[in-house]
Design an enzyme around this catalytic site. Structure first.
Site, PDB file in Angstrom:
ATOM      1  N   ASN A   9       0.887  -1.173   0.000  1.00 62.72           N
ATOM      2  CA  ASN A   9       0.000   0.000   0.000  1.00 62.72           C
ATOM      3  C   ASN A   9       0.918   1.215   0.000  1.00 62.72           C
ATOM      4  O   ASN A   9       1.442   1.603   1.031  1.00 62.72           O
ATOM      5  CB  ASN A   9      -0.902  -0.027   1.241  1.00 62.72           C
ATOM      6  CG  ASN A   9      -1.762   1.222   1.346  1.00 62.72           C
ATOM      7  OD1 ASN A   9      -1.872   1.991   0.381  1.00 62.72           O
ATOM      8  ND2 ASN A   9      -2.372   1.430   2.503  1.00 62.72           N
ATOM      9  N   LYS A  11       0.173   4.239  -0.529  1.00 61.29           N
ATOM     10  CA  LYS A  11      -0.463   5.468  -0.020  1.00 61.29           C
ATOM     11  C   LYS A  11      -0.204   6.626  -1.000  1.00 61.29           C
ATOM     12  O   LYS A  11      -0.157   6.382  -2.208  1.00 61.29           O
ATOM     13  CB  LYS A  11       0.013   5.758   1.400  1.00 61.29           C
ATOM     14  CG  LYS A  11      -0.129   4.514   2.299  1.00 61.29           C
ATOM     15  CD  LYS A  11       0.076   4.773   3.747  1.00 61.29           C
ATOM     16  CE  LYS A  11      -0.104   3.470   4.525  1.00 61.29           C
ATOM     17  NZ  LYS A  11      -0.041   3.640   5.965  1.00 61.29           N
ATOM     18  N   HIS A  95      -9.397   1.768   4.416  1.00 57.91           N
ATOM     19  CA  HIS A  95      -8.159   1.904   5.200  1.00 57.91           C
ATOM     20  C   HIS A  95      -8.411   2.895   6.340  1.00 57.91           C
ATOM     21  O   HIS A  95      -9.173   3.853   6.183  1.00 57.91           O
ATOM     22  CB  HIS A  95      -7.020   2.393   4.296  1.00 57.91           C
ATOM     23  CG  HIS A  95      -5.681   2.288   4.956  1.00 57.91           C
ATOM     24  ND1 HIS A  95      -5.221   3.237   5.825  1.00 57.91           N
ATOM     25  CD2 HIS A  95      -4.742   1.330   4.906  1.00 57.91           C
ATOM     26  CE1 HIS A  95      -4.027   2.862   6.276  1.00 57.91           C
ATOM     27  NE2 HIS A  95      -3.710   1.702   5.727  1.00 57.91           N
ATOM     28  N   GLU A  97      -6.808   5.273   7.375  1.00 60.46           N
ATOM     29  CA  GLU A  97      -6.546   6.680   7.024  1.00 60.46           C
ATOM     30  C   GLU A  97      -7.761   7.288   6.317  1.00 60.46           C
ATOM     31  O   GLU A  97      -8.073   8.461   6.487  1.00 60.46           O
ATOM     32  CB  GLU A  97      -5.276   6.773   6.155  1.00 60.46           C
ATOM     33  CG  GLU A  97      -4.027   6.526   6.998  1.00 60.46           C
ATOM     34  CD  GLU A  97      -2.872   5.870   6.269  1.00 60.46           C
ATOM     35  OE1 GLU A  97      -2.876   5.824   5.028  1.00 60.46           O
ATOM     36  OE2 GLU A  97      -1.951   5.375   6.969  1.00 60.46           O
ATOM     37  N   GLU A 167      -5.776  -4.401  10.322  1.00 61.11           N
ATOM     38  CA  GLU A 167      -4.706  -3.441  10.592  1.00 61.11           C
ATOM     39  C   GLU A 167      -5.007  -2.712  11.895  1.00 61.11           C
ATOM     40  O   GLU A 167      -5.822  -1.779  11.904  1.00 61.11           O
ATOM     41  CB  GLU A 167      -4.619  -2.406   9.472  1.00 61.11           C
ATOM     42  CG  GLU A 167      -4.400  -2.992   8.103  1.00 61.11           C
ATOM     43  CD  GLU A 167      -3.734  -1.992   7.165  1.00 61.11           C
ATOM     44  OE1 GLU A 167      -2.730  -2.349   6.572  1.00 61.11           O
ATOM     45  OE2 GLU A 167      -4.195  -0.847   7.076  1.00 61.11           O
ATOM     46  N   GLY A 173       2.100   3.002  10.650  1.00 53.65           N
ATOM     47  CA  GLY A 173       3.032   4.115  10.538  1.00 53.65           C
ATOM     48  C   GLY A 173       3.708   4.476  11.853  1.00 53.65           C
ATOM     49  O   GLY A 173       4.369   5.504  11.951  1.00 53.65           O
ATOM     50  N   SER A 212       2.774  -1.955   9.957  1.00 50.25           N
ATOM     51  CA  SER A 212       4.210  -2.082  10.186  1.00 50.25           C
ATOM     52  C   SER A 212       4.736  -3.505   9.982  1.00 50.25           C
ATOM     53  O   SER A 212       5.620  -3.952  10.705  1.00 50.25           O
ATOM     54  CB  SER A 212       4.597  -1.528  11.558  1.00 50.25           C
ATOM     55  OG  SER A 212       4.244  -0.150  11.629  1.00 50.25           O
TER      56      SER A 212
HETATM   57  C1  3PY Z   1       0.994   0.308   7.191  1.00 48.28           C
HETATM   58  O1  3PY Z   1       1.641  -0.733   7.307  1.00 48.28           O
HETATM   59  O2  3PY Z   1       1.404   1.381   7.627  1.00 48.28           O
HETATM   60  C2  3PY Z   1      -0.292   0.310   6.497  1.00 48.28           C
HETATM   61  O3  3PY Z   1      -1.100   1.174   6.737  1.00 48.28           O
HETATM   62  C3  3PY Z   1      -0.581  -0.709   5.467  1.00 48.28           C
HETATM   63  O4  3PY Z   1      -1.809  -0.495   4.859  1.00 48.28           O
END
Ligand code: 3PY
Length: 250
Positions: A9, A11, A95, A97, A167, A173, A212
């Site tokens: 991903n 982003k 997601h 975010e 997640e 992050g 992560s």
């Molecule tokens: C991350 O690993 O930071 C994610 O948000 C993967 O989607």
């Protein structure tokens, strides 16, 4: 029984040229890998060139969002039909975010899941609890609500083509990762919810871990019984680190 799906991903990262450069390198690094699905989620602007860059390889391309209508007066939006037409195979939905910064609700995400399925692509539905939910003992409840509402009115037949990405929001992050045991526990709970919705089809459904995941922790996360791949943020930006995670999933 289930095939691991390792998906990047990116982003809001990478210009077209940077995307093509990374994918060209990645293709070479993973060309002999079998038994793992390899996907890269790229921003809209890079998708067309990304699909061309991986043509004929074992790497497929995902979009990171979509609007749930096939066309019309929705200024600035992109439809499933448009993404399908350029060769996109997967779409990352819900997601954290997008839930946080763009206020996406479970109801809106459910519309997107249905629109992506109707267009013949695979939704990757992201779910996950925030730190305050985990600390208050609400992890299972929050994930159950996101799964049930995100997959409302979906049939068992359709569910076969859906990927769930768990997640934990506190691990995105931040460099923090759920321990393999913590992740497994939540994946198992999510699979129980899927079983109550879709019966035995739940055993065929891929549940990725995200938050992560990196070369250093991928193998032990992927060794867990209910972890069937990963959705990878930062470590998917470099071909070498992403390829290491792909190799850990073999
Ligand atoms: C991350 O690993 O930071 C994610 O948000 C993967 O989607």
């Amino acid at each position: 029984m289930r095939t691991n799906v390792i998906a990047g991903n990116w982003k809001m990262n990478k210009t077209n040229a940077e995307a093509v450069e990374m994918l060209t390198e990645l293709k070479g690094l993973v060309k002999d890998v079998e038994g793992v699905k390899i996907v890269i989620g790229a921003p809209f602007t890079a998708l067309s060139d990304a699909v061309k860059a991986v043509e004929g390889s074992n790497v497929e391309i995902a979009a990171e969002n979509v609007y749930p209508k096939s066309s019309g007066a929705y200024t600035g939006e992109v439809s499933p039909t448009m993404l399908k037409a350029i060769g996109v195979k997967y779409i990352i939905l819900g997601h954290s975010e997008r839930r946080e910064y763009f206020k996406e609700s479970n109801e809106f995400i459910n519309e997107k899941v249905k629109a992506v399925l109707a267009a013949g692509m695979t939704p990757i539905l992201c779910v996950g609890e925030k730190l305050e939910d985990r600390e208050a003992g609400r992890t299972a409840e929050v994930n159950e609500t996101q799964v049930r509402e995100g997959l409302k009115d979906i049939t068992a037949e359709e569910a076969k083509n859906i990927i769930i990405a768990y997640e934990p929001v506190w691990a995105i992050g931040t460099g923090k990762t759920a321990t393999p045991e913590m992740a497994q526990e939540t994946h198992k709970e999510i699979r129980e919810v899927l079983k109550s919705m879709f019966g035995t089809v739940a055993n065929e459904m891929v549940i990725q871990y995200g938050g992560s995941m990196k070369p250093e922790n991928a193998a032990e996360l992927l060794a867990q019984a209910d972890i069937d791949g990963g959705l990878i943020g930062g470590a998917s930006l470099e071909a070498a680190s992403f390829a290491k995670i792909v190799l850990a999933a073999k």
